[in-house]
Structures are given as structure tokens and as C-alpha cells.
Design a protein around this motif. Structure first.
Motif, PDB file in Angstrom:
ATOM      1  N   ARG A 293       0.840  -1.307  -0.118  1.00  0.00           N
ATOM      2  CA  ARG A 293      -0.162   0.020  -0.005  1.00  0.00           C
ATOM      3  C   ARG A 293       0.594   1.280   0.460  1.00  0.00           C
ATOM      4  NH1 ARG A 293      -3.966  -2.153   4.448  1.00  0.00           N
ATOM      5  NH2 ARG A 293      -5.541  -3.316   3.068  1.00  0.00           N
ATOM      6  N   LYS A 294       1.876   1.630   1.021  1.00  0.00           N
ATOM      7  CA  LYS A 294       3.091   2.479   0.787  1.00  0.00           C
ATOM      8  C   LYS A 294       3.388   2.425  -0.860  1.00  0.00           C
ATOM      9  CE  LYS A 294       4.251   2.451   5.760  1.00  0.00           C
ATOM     10  NZ  LYS A 294       3.886   3.427   5.848  1.00  0.00           N
ATOM     11  N   LEU A 295       3.671   0.841  -1.110  1.00  0.00           N
ATOM     12  CA  LEU A 295       4.712   2.056  -2.498  1.00  0.00           C
ATOM     13  C   LEU A 295       3.881   1.770  -3.476  1.00  0.00           C
ATOM     14  CD1 LEU A 295       6.932   1.465  -4.510  1.00  0.00           C
ATOM     15  CD2 LEU A 295       6.555  -1.353  -4.425  1.00  0.00           C
ATOM     16  N   SER A 296       1.802   1.239  -3.370  1.00  0.00           N
ATOM     17  CA  SER A 296       1.650   2.088  -4.904  1.00  0.00           C
ATOM     18  C   SER A 296       0.929   3.433  -4.511  1.00  0.00           C
ATOM     19  CB  SER A 296       0.159   1.369  -4.893  1.00  0.00           C
ATOM     20  OG  SER A 296       0.300  -0.719  -4.875  1.00  0.00           O
ATOM     21  N   GLY A 297       0.722   3.981  -3.327  1.00  0.00           N
ATOM     22  CA  GLY A 297       0.961   5.272  -3.251  1.00  0.00           C
ATOM     23  C   GLY A 297       2.033   5.951  -3.795  1.00  0.00           C
ATOM     24  N   LEU A 298       2.969   5.643  -3.058  1.00  0.00           N
ATOM     25  CA  LEU A 298       4.237   6.528  -3.856  1.00  0.00           C
ATOM     26  C   LEU A 298       4.164   6.231  -5.110  1.00  0.00           C
ATOM     27  CD1 LEU A 298       6.989   7.791  -2.820  1.00  0.00           C
ATOM     28  CD2 LEU A 298       8.122   5.437  -2.268  1.00  0.00           C
ATOM     29  N   LEU A 299       3.910   5.508  -6.122  1.00  0.00           N
ATOM     30  CA  LEU A 299       3.975   4.790  -6.971  1.00  0.00           C
ATOM     31  C   LEU A 299       3.080   6.253  -8.394  1.00  0.00           C
ATOM     32  CD1 LEU A 299       5.202   1.648  -7.764  1.00  0.00           C
ATOM     33  CD2 LEU A 299       6.297   4.392  -7.966  1.00  0.00           C
ATOM     34  N   GLY A 300       1.766   5.569  -7.335  1.00  0.00           N
ATOM     35  CA  GLY A 300       0.797   6.695  -7.449  1.00  0.00           C
ATOM     36  C   GLY A 300       1.062   7.956  -8.155  1.00  0.00           C
ATOM     37  N   ALA A 313       3.748   1.993 -11.573  1.00  0.00           N
ATOM     38  CA  ALA A 313       2.153   2.221 -10.603  1.00  0.00           C
ATOM     39  C   ALA A 313       1.459   1.494 -10.995  1.00  0.00           C
ATOM     40  CB  ALA A 313       1.664   3.280 -10.981  1.00  0.00           C
ATOM     41  N   SER A 314       0.746   0.917 -12.116  1.00  0.00           N
ATOM     42  CA  SER A 314       0.100  -0.124 -12.531  1.00  0.00           C
ATOM     43  C   SER A 314       0.461  -1.407 -12.532  1.00  0.00           C
ATOM     44  CB  SER A 314      -0.055   0.283 -14.145  1.00  0.00           C
ATOM     45  OG  SER A 314      -0.585   1.104 -14.568  1.00  0.00           O
ATOM     46  N   ARG A 315       1.169  -2.248 -12.752  1.00  0.00           N
ATOM     47  CA  ARG A 315       1.929  -3.025 -12.100  1.00  0.00           C
ATOM     48  C   ARG A 315       2.050  -3.253 -10.439  1.00  0.00           C
ATOM     49  NH1 ARG A 315       6.543  -2.718 -15.402  1.00  0.00           N
ATOM     50  NH2 ARG A 315       8.216  -2.094 -13.332  1.00  0.00           N
ATOM     51  N   SER A 316       2.010  -2.402 -10.292  1.00  0.00           N
ATOM     52  CA  SER A 316       1.875  -2.383  -8.617  1.00  0.00           C
ATOM     53  C   SER A 316       0.371  -2.436  -7.611  1.00  0.00           C
ATOM     54  CB  SER A 316       2.341  -1.295  -8.125  1.00  0.00           C
ATOM     55  OG  SER A 316       2.270  -0.468  -6.129  1.00  0.00           O
ATOM     56  N   TYR A 317      -0.299  -1.724  -8.409  1.00  0.00           N
ATOM     57  CA  TYR A 317      -1.351  -2.061  -8.273  1.00  0.00           C
ATOM     58  C   TYR A 317      -1.983  -3.079  -8.672  1.00  0.00           C
ATOM     59  CZ  TYR A 317      -1.613   3.535  -8.763  1.00  0.00           C
ATOM     60  OH  TYR A 317      -1.316   4.871  -8.107  1.00  0.00           O
ATOM     61  N   ILE A 318      -1.793  -3.817  -9.456  1.00  0.00           N
ATOM     62  CA  ILE A 318      -2.744  -5.635  -9.367  1.00  0.00           C
ATOM     63  C   ILE A 318      -1.698  -5.729  -8.162  1.00  0.00           C
ATOM     64  CG2 ILE A 318      -1.524  -7.194 -11.003  1.00  0.00           C
ATOM     65  CD1 ILE A 318      -1.930  -5.473 -13.505  1.00  0.00           C
ATOM     66  N   ASP A 319      -0.211  -5.519  -8.079  1.00  0.00           N
ATOM     67  CA  ASP A 319       0.385  -6.439  -7.060  1.00  0.00           C
ATOM     68  C   ASP A 319      -0.543  -6.674  -5.530  1.00  0.00           C
ATOM     69  OD1 ASP A 319       1.994  -7.451  -8.527  1.00  0.00           O
ATOM     70  OD2 ASP A 319       3.762  -6.011  -8.049  1.00  0.00           O
ATOM     71  N   LEU A 320      -0.893  -5.157  -5.734  1.00  0.00           N
ATOM     72  CA  LEU A 320      -1.806  -4.722  -3.860  1.00  0.00           C
ATOM     73  C   LEU A 320      -3.602  -5.517  -4.441  1.00  0.00           C
ATOM     74  CD1 LEU A 320      -2.470  -2.904  -2.116  1.00  0.00           C
ATOM     75  CD2 LEU A 320      -3.264  -1.281  -3.468  1.00  0.00           C
ATOM     76  N   ALA A 321      -4.181  -5.590  -5.460  1.00  0.00           N
ATOM     77  CA  ALA A 321      -4.461  -5.894  -5.523  1.00  0.00           C
ATOM     78  C   ALA A 321      -5.155  -7.967  -5.512  1.00  0.00           C
ATOM     79  CB  ALA A 321      -5.758  -6.072  -6.735  1.00  0.00           C
ATOM     80  N   GLN A 322      -3.603  -8.481  -5.987  1.00  0.00           N
ATOM     81  CA  GLN A 322      -3.980  -9.861  -5.464  1.00  0.00           C
ATOM     82  C   GLN A 322      -3.300 -10.035  -4.256  1.00  0.00           C
ATOM     83  OE1 GLN A 322       0.061 -10.336  -7.816  1.00  0.00           O
ATOM     84  NE2 GLN A 322      -1.740 -11.424  -9.913  1.00  0.00           N
ATOM     85  N   GLU A 324      -4.602  -8.531  -1.452  1.00  0.00           N
ATOM     86  CA  GLU A 324      -5.868  -7.732  -0.808  1.00  0.00           C
ATOM     87  C   GLU A 324      -6.819  -9.756  -1.100  1.00  0.00           C
ATOM     88  OE1 GLU A 324      -7.256  -4.409  -2.702  1.00  0.00           O
ATOM     89  OE2 GLU A 324      -6.433  -2.840  -0.292  1.00  0.00           O
ATOM     90  N   HIS A 325      -6.670  -9.802  -2.049  1.00  0.00           N
ATOM     91  CA  HIS A 325      -7.202 -10.589  -2.568  1.00  0.00           C
ATOM     92  C   HIS A 325      -6.600 -11.850  -1.645  1.00  0.00           C
ATOM     93  CE1 HIS A 325     -10.049 -13.878  -4.708  1.00  0.00           C
ATOM     94  NE2 HIS A 325      -8.941 -14.532  -4.621  1.00  0.00           N
ATOM     95  N   GLU A 326      -5.392 -12.452  -1.456  1.00  0.00           N
ATOM     96  CA  GLU A 326      -4.655 -13.143  -0.720  1.00  0.00           C
ATOM     97  C   GLU A 326      -5.400 -13.337   1.424  1.00  0.00           C
ATOM     98  OE1 GLU A 326      -0.920 -15.241   0.122  1.00  0.00           O
ATOM     99  OE2 GLU A 326      -0.727 -13.682  -1.718  1.00  0.00           O
ATOM    100  N   LEU A 327      -5.357 -11.990   1.185  1.00  0.00           N
ATOM    101  CA  LEU A 327      -5.755 -12.427   2.403  1.00  0.00           C
ATOM    102  C   LEU A 327      -6.878 -12.209   3.309  1.00  0.00           C
ATOM    103  CD1 LEU A 327      -4.016 -10.673   5.892  1.00  0.00           C
ATOM    104  CD2 LEU A 327      -5.774  -8.459   5.228  1.00  0.00           C
ATOM    105  N   SER A 328      -7.998 -11.850   2.222  1.00  0.00           N
ATOM    106  CA  SER A 328      -9.298 -11.936   2.314  1.00  0.00           C
ATOM    107  C   SER A 328      -9.399 -13.911   2.290  1.00  0.00           C
ATOM    108  CB  SER A 328     -10.384 -10.595   1.337  1.00  0.00           C
ATOM    109  OG  SER A 328      -9.855 -11.492   0.109  1.00  0.00           O
ATOM    110  N   ARG A 329      -8.975 -14.227   1.771  1.00  0.00           N
ATOM    111  CA  ARG A 329      -9.460 -15.483   1.478  1.00  0.00           C
ATOM    112  C   ARG A 329      -8.966 -16.166   2.999  1.00  0.00           C
ATOM    113  NH1 ARG A 329      -6.467 -18.149  -3.374  1.00  0.00           N
ATOM    114  NH2 ARG A 329      -7.307 -19.847  -2.465  1.00  0.00           N
ATOM    115  N   GLN A 330      -7.709 -16.047   3.565  1.00  0.00           N
ATOM    116  CA  GLN A 330      -7.230 -16.579   4.949  1.00  0.00           C
ATOM    117  C   GLN A 330      -7.885 -16.043   6.065  1.00  0.00           C
ATOM    118  OE1 GLN A 330      -3.071 -14.997   5.234  1.00  0.00           O
ATOM    119  NE2 GLN A 330      -2.742 -16.376   3.719  1.00  0.00           N
ATOM    120  N   GLN A 331      -9.089 -14.884   5.963  1.00  0.00           N
ATOM    121  CA  GLN A 331     -10.080 -14.621   7.421  1.00  0.00           C
ATOM    122  C   GLN A 331     -10.542 -15.158   7.083  1.00  0.00           C
ATOM    123  OE1 GLN A 331     -10.218 -10.399   6.200  1.00  0.00           O
ATOM    124  NE2 GLN A 331      -8.717  -9.461   6.748  1.00  0.00           N
TER     125      GLN A 331
END
Length: 337
Positions: A293-300, A313-322, A324-331
Motif C-alpha cells: 500500500r505504501k509503495l502503490s501510494g508512492l508510485l501513484g 504504478a500500474s503493476r503495483s496496483y495489480i500486486d496490491l489487488a492480489q 488484498e484478495h489473498e488476505l481476504s481468503r485467509q480471514q
């Protein structure tokens, strides 16, 4: 979302408000509550923001005192901010104004050979109460008692060595735009000095910038004199003069070869965060997500300044979404009731 256009000051809802009752209506608050806000001196949560070391740059942000308005006052400040920010700003003002930003502030100087940046020390606390009152009474032509109430609810009794210990709160959404208008006489005088010397002048809250083909030898002294005459002081240790061959830095933006670009320090920070993410175990999803999230904000922000960073920045947003999805699956999922 509905966009609001700028308007002349005489079109502002605060213009020529002649009674406290009318003011309360404009601010969407019962008159009785408004009067209590004006009298109560304990409308703020005062706290210290501790010194903070950035592990990626090694830079330390100094501890600083903040005054945050409590909920009811904050709602009034937010309403005032919305009304005042729609007033057509002076050409040199770039902070807290629609359609302008720290980027447009730097862009105004992109073609200049020489440049100087100066910083006003403790700008909000040292903004005089009388200047705030004059804005409401002289520029917005509010009735005297209305201007008095507005001044009371906008200012904070600061603990400074100033002979006038009333200033603008550092944690209010209103202070950035109000400081521009309250200090307009000072900024207008700086603009006049700039025009007389064929310079470009802009301000971004407390950051003052002059640029041109050449800079007068007395520029720093004259600016310090003008600023001091309005109760402010220049933080001389932060004053920087850039020559024609220098990479110039204005409000976090680098100007190189007459184009805006990302400061090298920000690029290094992005690389450091990226490397930390790579070296963090894949099992530590939350840690990696926080860093991403820090990286994506900085690159944005970097992409906003320089198109060459948009792909990263675009690649960073894709990594961020992945992540977030991974964390939601673990919860654990909540069982239906």
C-alpha cells in the motif's frame, strides 16, 4: 460526483452575511450551538505527533504539536472550507484550491533558469487573529459581530512566543485555504516585488517560490523583510537557491531540463520498499500488504508527476489487488445467523 466551479468572492454564501442567525443557517448549525462554539475554548484535541524515522530513507520527521477540532467544530470547519475553497484564488496560490496542486505549483517555474525556495516558520500559529478577522470583515464584508464569531471559531489560542498568541489550528481542514486568504496582503506584496523584478512567484501554504532568468541579489533579504512585517519569519535554514545548471526542487517535485520529474530520493524510497516486499516471507501477507500500500501510494504520486512511472504504478496496483484478495481468503468467514 458533482464538481464545483470557482466563483467570484461576491458569490460566496458568506459574502455580506449581516446577522448571526443568517450565519448559523449558512453553516448548517443551530444558532445556540454556534454561539457556544465561539465561547468554548476547549473545542480542540491537542496532542503531539511524535518524531518519526523513515526506515526506507533514514530521514527523521521532527515531533510537532497538533490541534484537531472536536467533531462539532470540525463539521463547521469543513463547511467553511468547502465555501472558501470555491472562491476564485489568487493566481499565485496553489494549495487547497480546486484544479491546483503541488504539481501545478512546481509547473509554474518549469521554464525558469534560476529559482529560490523559502519556508515560513510556524505559518499557521503565527497567522495573526486580526488577519483572519480582516478576511471575513474586509474581503467577505461580513457584519462586525459575524466576523468576530467566525474569527473565534477559526482560531486557536496557541502556545507560542508571539505577542499575539492566537493562530490557526494545525489539524483543521480549514487552515490551508484560510491561511491563503488571511495572509493575502503579505502574499500580494510578495507578488508585487516579484513582478517588479520580472520574476514568477507562487506559494503552497508556507512554501514560497520565486524564479526567473536571474534572481536579484537582495531577494532573500527583501522577502524576509516583507514576511517579518506581517508577523511571520522565514526559516532561513531551509532557504535554497538553485542555479541554471541545478536540478531544482519545488514542493516535492524535481525540475530537470525544463520538465517535471520525480526526485531521486523518492525513486530510491520506492526501490527500498519494493526490495523489502521481495525479502518478506510470502506467509506474512499482512506485512507485505501494508508495504505494498505504501509503495502503490508512492508510485501513484510518481506517475502523477512523471508519465515514465505510470507503468510501474500500474503493476503495483495489480500486486496490491492480489495481496488484498489473498488476505481476504485467509480471514475466517462469518457464519450466517
Amino acid at each position: 460526483m458533482k464538481k464545483h466551479k470557482s466563483y467570484k468572492i461576491d458569490q460566496c454564501a458568506l459574502y455580506k452575511v449581516g446577522s448571526k442567525k443568517r450565519l448559523a443557517k449558512v453553516l448548517n448549525i443551530p444558532l445556540k450551538k454556534l454561539l457556544l462554539l465561539a465561547k468554548n475554548k476547549k473545542n480542540y484535541r491537542v496532542f503531539e505527533l511524535p518524531a518519526e524515522l523513515c526506515p526506507f530513507t533514514g530521514k527523521t520527521r521532527k515531533a510537532r504539536l497538533a490541534q484537531e477540532p472536536k467533531p462539532l467544530l470540525k463539521a463547521v470547519h469543513t463547511r467553511l472550507q468547502k465555501l472558501i475553497s470555491r472562491i476564485e484564488p489568487p493566481i499565485y496560490g496553489h494549495a487547497a484550491t480546486k484544479g491546483r496542486s503541488y504539481r501545478s505549483n512546481a509547473e509554474a517555474h518549469v521554464s525558469s533558469s534560476c529559482l529560490a525556495t523559502l519556508d515560513v516558520r510556524q505559518f499557521y500559529p503565527s497567522t495573526r487573529q486580526s488577519f483572519v478577522r480582516d478576511f471575513f470583515a474586509t474581503q467577505l464584508l461580513c457584519a462586525p459581530d459575524v466576523a468576530g464569531i467566525l474569527t473565534q471559531i477559526c482560531c486557536f489560542p496557541c502556545n507560542t512566543s508571539s505577542s499575539n498568541p492566537i493562530g490557526l489550528p494545525t489539524g483543521s481542514p480549514l487552515s490551508p485555504i484560510l491561511s491563503l486568504h488571511a495572509n493575502k496582503q503579505m502574499f500580494d506584496q510578495l507578488k508585487s516585488y516579484s513582478d517588479a523584478n520580472n520574476l514568477i512567484f507562487t506559494c503552497y501554504v508556507d512554501d514560497i517560490t520565486f524564479s526567473g532568468k536571474d534572481l536579484p541579489k537582495d531577494l532573500v533579504r527583501r522577502v524576509e523583510e516583507i514576511v517579518f512585517s506581517y508577523g511571520h519569519t522565514v526559516a532561513s535554514e531551509k532557504t535554497k537557491i538553485f542555479k541554471a545548471t541545478d536540478t531544482k526542487h519545488v514542493t516535492g517535485v524535481a525540475i530537470r531540463d525544463n520538465r517535471l520529474t520525480v526526485p531521486h530520493s523518492r525513486f530510491q524510497k520506492a526501490r527500498a520498499i519494493s526490495n523489502t516486499i521481495k525479502n518478506t516471507p510470502s506467509s506474512e501477507v499482512l506485512t507485505r500488504l501494508t508495504l505494498q500500500r505504501k509503495l502503490s501510494g508512492l508510485l501513484g504520486e510518481a506517475g502523477f508527476l512523471d508519465a515514465r512511472f505510470k507503468q510501474w504504478a500500474s503493476r503495483s496496483y495489480i500486486d496490491l489487488a492480489q495481496l488484498e484478495h489473498e488476505l481476504s481468503r485467509q480471514q475466517p468467514k462469518t457464519m450466517p445467523t
